[in-house]
Design an enzyme around this catalytic site. Sequence first.
Site, mmCIF file in Angstrom:
data_model
loop_
_atom_site.group_PDB
_atom_site.id
_atom_site.type_symbol
_atom_site.label_atom_id
_atom_site.label_comp_id
_atom_site.label_asym_id
_atom_site.label_seq_id
_atom_site.Cartn_x
_atom_site.Cartn_y
_atom_site.Cartn_z
ATOM 1 C CG HIS A 272 -12.340 12.490 21.900
ATOM 2 N ND1 HIS A 272 -12.694 13.617 21.127
ATOM 3 C CD2 HIS A 272 -11.537 11.625 21.146
ATOM 4 C CE1 HIS A 272 -12.461 13.372 20.060
ATOM 5 N NE2 HIS A 272 -11.850 12.100 19.930
ATOM 6 C CD GLU A 325 -7.858 6.812 19.861
ATOM 7 O OE1 GLU A 325 -8.538 7.154 20.945
ATOM 8 O OE2 GLU A 325 -7.851 7.419 19.026
#
Length: 384
Positions: A272, A325
């Site tokens: 991320h 996700e």
Amino acid sequence: MTTTTPQPIVTPPGLAGVVVADTAVGDVRGDDGFFHYRQYDALDLARHVTFEEVWHLMVRGTLPDAAQARAWAAEVAAAAEPAEDVRRELTEVLRRVGGGADPLMSLRTALSAYGALTGLRPLWDLDPEQRTADAVRVAAIVPWLVTAAHRLAQGAQPLAPRPELGVVGSYLWLLSGEEPREAHVRAISRYLCLTVDHGFNASTFTARVIASTGADLAACVVGGIGALSGPLHGGAPSRALDALDAIGTVDNAYPWALEQLRSGERVMGFGHAIYRGPDPRSELLRETVIELGGPTAELAVAAEAEVVRALAEHKPERVLRANVEYYAGVVMQSCGIPRSMFTPTFAVSRVVGWTAHVLEQAQQRKIIRPSSRYVGPPAPQPLP
């Protein structure tokens, strides 16, 4: 008296680490593995309050009491389905742009039409209460638009919302036409609450830039949808689930990840831009996946550890963990949401955050206008 022209400030690629605005909507503390909406821990909200209550917090600024919650539910329900004449027009728009199209593409076209059909006015011309009313209208219509696009593409007719089921239950009903299971409503509510807002990501920043021009609410959200449609932003949940399909079995997770890394491919669902450790959203969604159970859930949990091991060996200088996700796709699939609807479902949540940011930006009455640095051939040059 002499004046000097301010020298431009050269920023890093992607504006990484650059503060471009003040906000009271929320914050992401990547180094701490923590994020919040206004003054509340976002994970606490996802665990303990409804999506409607989070929506009220984002747009109205407070968690509602019982009376406010009833009034808010009625306000959202009244905006959740277009009037009959607008519904006919929007259904025709969705039918014409649907078919094989991504429902997110249909959404951005239909939402633009919705703004025109309902006469949304520029933010610049509205008072704060009128802006908020438009923000609720735009966010509330998104679940109907994305599910109508999906159903029309499947050869079925759009359904009417069912406010008695709540926003999340009604969304699952609009999508499938089946009574939603309580466990599914709880799981999707957690997902939606976790993804309402997440700092100045690409789509939120896009919506705020458009809001700074004084454009109408629909224009701001359509811009956000355009940014969200990119695979590096909202398109990742289905790609992460595709990766699990490619892995197939736990034994294959480690060699699969190594092969991806050696070939220069990105391992979707890991890493991320903000978090340097675990993504807190992933932590709660992992719990949710385990609660839902099933073969895909078991594979996801077991494969995560193997992929993290491969990432640690191949990129020891970086801490790469599962992001939101990775488990989001497993949660949505377990609750009956098809992959083509993963990113549109993300939009159902994120539109609440976009509208909160749009309302905040509209208060500033100043256009966002950064500078650029010219790097082409020296100028001026004589014409040939």
